[in-house]
Design a protein around this motif. Sequence first.
Motif, mmCIF file in Angstrom:
data_model
loop_
_atom_site.group_PDB
_atom_site.id
_atom_site.type_symbol
_atom_site.label_atom_id
_atom_site.label_comp_id
_atom_site.label_asym_id
_atom_site.label_seq_id
_atom_site.Cartn_x
_atom_site.Cartn_y
_atom_site.Cartn_z
ATOM 1 N N ILE A 38 32.646 43.531 39.278
ATOM 2 C CA ILE A 38 33.975 42.917 39.373
ATOM 3 C C ILE A 38 33.962 41.796 40.410
ATOM 4 C CG2 ILE A 38 36.391 43.324 40.027
ATOM 5 C CD1 ILE A 38 36.057 46.196 38.839
ATOM 6 N N ARG A 39 33.340 42.039 41.542
ATOM 7 C CA ARG A 39 33.332 41.028 42.609
ATOM 8 C C ARG A 39 32.605 39.755 42.214
ATOM 9 N NH1 ARG A 39 28.971 42.659 47.355
ATOM 10 N NH2 ARG A 39 29.635 40.709 48.261
ATOM 11 N N ALA A 40 31.741 39.839 41.201
ATOM 12 C CA ALA A 40 30.918 38.702 40.787
ATOM 13 C C ALA A 40 31.563 37.849 39.689
ATOM 14 C CB ALA A 40 29.554 39.203 40.311
ATOM 15 N N VAL A 41 32.721 38.251 39.178
ATOM 16 C CA VAL A 41 33.324 37.484 38.076
ATOM 17 C C VAL A 41 33.857 36.146 38.582
ATOM 18 C CG1 VAL A 41 33.938 39.560 36.766
ATOM 19 C CG2 VAL A 41 35.619 38.523 38.273
ATOM 20 N N PRO A 42 33.754 35.114 37.757
ATOM 21 C CA PRO A 42 34.338 33.819 38.126
ATOM 22 C C PRO A 42 35.865 33.930 38.207
ATOM 23 C CG PRO A 42 32.784 33.584 36.299
ATOM 24 C CD PRO A 42 33.012 35.047 36.497
#
Length: 188
Positions: free
Chosen positions: A164-168
């Motif tokens: 989740i933290r890596a989504v644009p």
Amino acid sequence: MNISRISRRTVVGLCAALVLSTAAWAQAASQVKFQTSMGDFTVEVYADKAPKTVENFLQYVKDKFYNGTIFHRVIGNFMVQGGGFTADMNQKPTRDPVPLEAKNGLKNDRGTIAMARTGNPNSATAQFFVNVVDNTGLNAPSPDGYGYTVFGKVIAGMDTIDKIRAVPTGRQDVPNTTILINSAILVK
């Protein structure tokens, strides 16, 4: 010889008491499993450290409030926040806020779950966030003088939080792709 028997009995009794005490503590820590569009994660919450916050959070879980909400704010080097908006970015109505319980000894470390709030320290309702790094600046007393209430931690599925933290993201740190909370259920 009697002293030896008493000592053994005492040791056995103390061990039994410790096992029972540990079992009682384990039963006291509730767990909530989140099923999201990006995977599952489970949090354990600590009513002994943040009783009003945990009671509030668990009531939202029991009411199925979080089902169909989204992670609406993602800052990859800070936290992921959800639990208040529907997929069409409408804020859900909440119950009254709970008082701040930030001075409970729990820290905003990676993997902990805390309550989101406004500038008013006693404004937390339903929104929560998971710290993805150690956020010491959110601990009581924080720069605003109050801190943010940590009330549990992720005990399974931190890999989901990392996805989740890596989504644009776009404007106001809203993910470009909807991250849906399908369900939040009390599992323990």
